[in-house]
Design a protein around this motif. Structure first.
Motif, PDB file in Angstrom:
ATOM      1  N   ILE A  98     -16.182   8.473  25.234  1.00 43.40           N
ATOM      2  CA  ILE A  98     -14.843   8.199  24.686  1.00 43.40           C
ATOM      3  C   ILE A  98     -14.224   9.534  24.322  1.00 43.40           C
ATOM      4  N   HIS A  99     -13.008   9.743  24.813  1.00 42.73           N
ATOM      5  CA  HIS A  99     -12.316  11.009  24.556  1.00 42.73           C
ATOM      6  C   HIS A  99     -10.884  10.726  24.122  1.00 42.73           C
ATOM      7  N   ASP A 100     -10.466  11.427  23.077  1.00 44.64           N
ATOM      8  CA  ASP A 100      -9.089  11.311  22.578  1.00 44.64           C
ATOM      9  C   ASP A 100      -8.280  12.506  23.039  1.00 44.64           C
ATOM     10  N   TYR A 101      -7.360  12.246  23.959  1.00 41.97           N
ATOM     11  CA  TYR A 101      -6.350  13.240  24.310  1.00 41.97           C
ATOM     12  C   TYR A 101      -5.194  13.046  23.339  1.00 41.97           C
ATOM     13  N   PRO A 102      -4.288  14.017  23.218  1.00 46.76           N
ATOM     14  CA  PRO A 102      -3.149  13.834  22.304  1.00 46.76           C
ATOM     15  C   PRO A 102      -2.285  12.618  22.665  1.00 46.76           C
ATOM     16  N   PHE A 103      -2.257  12.262  23.942  1.00 46.73           N
ATOM     17  CA  PHE A 103      -1.352  11.214  24.409  1.00 46.73           C
ATOM     18  C   PHE A 103      -2.049   9.908  24.773  1.00 46.73           C
ATOM     19  N   ILE A 104      -3.381   9.898  24.795  1.00 45.15           N
ATOM     20  CA  ILE A 104      -4.110   8.697  25.200  1.00 45.15           C
ATOM     21  C   ILE A 104      -5.578   8.824  24.806  1.00 45.15           C
ATOM     22  N   SER A 105      -6.232   7.698  24.559  1.00 47.35           N
ATOM     23  CA  SER A 105      -7.683   7.670  24.341  1.00 47.35           C
ATOM     24  C   SER A 105      -8.303   6.912  25.503  1.00 47.35           C
ATOM     25  N   ILE A 106      -9.352   7.502  26.079  1.00 42.23           N
ATOM     26  CA  ILE A 106      -9.992   6.850  27.213  1.00 42.23           C
ATOM     27  C   ILE A 106     -11.486   6.692  26.991  1.00 42.23           C
ATOM     28  N   LYS A 107     -12.028   5.653  27.584  1.00 43.14           N
ATOM     29  CA  LYS A 107     -13.474   5.480  27.677  1.00 43.14           C
ATOM     30  C   LYS A 107     -13.799   5.731  29.141  1.00 43.14           C
ATOM     31  N   LEU A 108     -14.418   6.872  29.405  1.00 45.92           N
ATOM     32  CA  LEU A 108     -14.733   7.269  30.769  1.00 45.92           C
ATOM     33  C   LEU A 108     -16.112   6.721  31.133  1.00 45.92           C
ATOM     34  N   ILE A 109     -16.152   5.881  32.169  1.00 48.03           N
ATOM     35  CA  ILE A 109     -17.359   5.156  32.568  1.00 48.03           C
ATOM     36  C   ILE A 109     -17.848   5.741  33.900  1.00 48.03           C
ATOM     37  N   PRO A 110     -18.933   6.527  33.866  1.00 46.29           N
ATOM     38  CA  PRO A 110     -19.372   7.233  35.083  1.00 46.29           C
ATOM     39  C   PRO A 110     -20.459   6.500  35.875  1.00 46.29           C
ATOM     40  N   PHE A 111     -20.400   6.713  37.180  1.00 45.84           N
ATOM     41  CA  PHE A 111     -21.410   6.190  38.091  1.00 45.84           C
ATOM     42  C   PHE A 111     -21.775   7.268  39.097  1.00 45.84           C
ATOM     43  N   ILE A 112     -23.064   7.389  39.371  1.00 53.93           N
ATOM     44  CA  ILE A 112     -23.515   8.255  40.454  1.00 53.93           C
ATOM     45  C   ILE A 112     -23.382   7.447  41.742  1.00 53.93           C
ATOM     46  N   CYS A 113     -22.805   8.063  42.762  1.00 58.48           N
ATOM     47  CA  CYS A 113     -22.485   7.361  44.004  1.00 58.48           C
ATOM     48  C   CYS A 113     -22.809   8.227  45.210  1.00 58.48           C
ATOM     49  N   LYS A 114     -22.803   7.572  46.360  1.00 57.11           N
ATOM     50  CA  LYS A 114     -22.856   8.308  47.623  1.00 57.11           C
ATOM     51  C   LYS A 114     -21.790   7.733  48.542  1.00 57.11           C
ATOM     52  N   CYS A 115     -21.281   8.575  49.404  1.00 56.74           N
ATOM     53  CA  CYS A 115     -20.282   8.157  50.384  1.00 56.74           C
ATOM     54  C   CYS A 115     -21.020   7.462  51.527  1.00 56.74           C
ATOM     55  N   VAL A 116     -20.568   6.264  51.888  1.00 54.48           N
ATOM     56  CA  VAL A 116     -21.223   5.553  52.980  1.00 54.48           C
ATOM     57  C   VAL A 116     -20.376   5.530  54.252  1.00 54.48           C
ATOM     58  N   SER A 117     -19.059   5.760  54.115  1.00 53.43           N
ATOM     59  CA  SER A 117     -18.227   5.865  55.322  1.00 53.43           C
ATOM     60  C   SER A 117     -16.878   6.481  54.988  1.00 53.43           C
ATOM     61  N   GLY A 118     -16.260   7.048  56.032  1.00 54.04           N
ATOM     62  CA  GLY A 118     -14.928   7.625  55.901  1.00 54.04           C
ATOM     63  C   GLY A 118     -14.958   9.135  55.735  1.00 54.04           C
ATOM     64  N   GLU A 119     -13.796   9.725  55.927  1.00 55.54           N
ATOM     65  CA  GLU A 119     -13.572  11.152  55.715  1.00 55.54           C
ATOM     66  C   GLU A 119     -12.596  11.291  54.551  1.00 55.54           C
TER      67      GLU A 119
END
Length: 138
Positions: A77-98
């Protein structure tokens, strides 16, 4: 005087890892909030979405690639001056596309030793530190 609490916006982010164990960093465009800061790609959750659904949708919209989520990490959870966000991270891999930049100014693949060298958005820094701790533990 009582402080008014702000609503926290749920935002997902992807730590996309390639076959060389490099991580994808994306640079915000000059017209976005936090212009030209580097970030982990992702975006705001819609009310009906689960975090995983949101992340897959956002990465397809922003970068035109399909990802597979392999692990979740602790949110920040991070408070910027203009917004508070809950950043939810995931480790991923690319399976298709450029990668096709649809919103961002630039992208880079980074080795772990280079990760903290960029001018990151503040909310992403604890996520990156947790990711590095996770890598050291496995």
């Amino acid at each position: 005087m009582k402080e008014v609490s702000r609503k926290i916006i749920d935002v997902t982010c992807a730590l996309i890892i390639d076959d060389k164990r490099q991580l994808l960093a994306t640079q915000r465009s000059s017209i976005m909030s936090l212009p030209l800061k580097w970030e982990l790609p992702g975006g705001k959750m819609e009310p009906y979405e689960k975090p995983e659904q949101c992340l897959i949708r956002e990465i397809k919209e922003e970068l035109n690639i399909e990802i597979e989520i392999t692990k979740s990490l602790a949110p920040n959870i991070h408070d910027y001056p203009f917004i508070s966000i809950k950043l939810i991270p995931f480790i991923c891999k690319c399976v298709s596309g450029e990668i096709e930049l649809r919103e961002h100014a630039d992208f880079k693949w980074l080795n772990t030793s280079e990760l903290l060298d960029l001018d990151w958005a503040d909310a992403d820094i604890p996520i990156l530190n947790n990711y590095l701790k996770y890598l050291n533990a496995i």
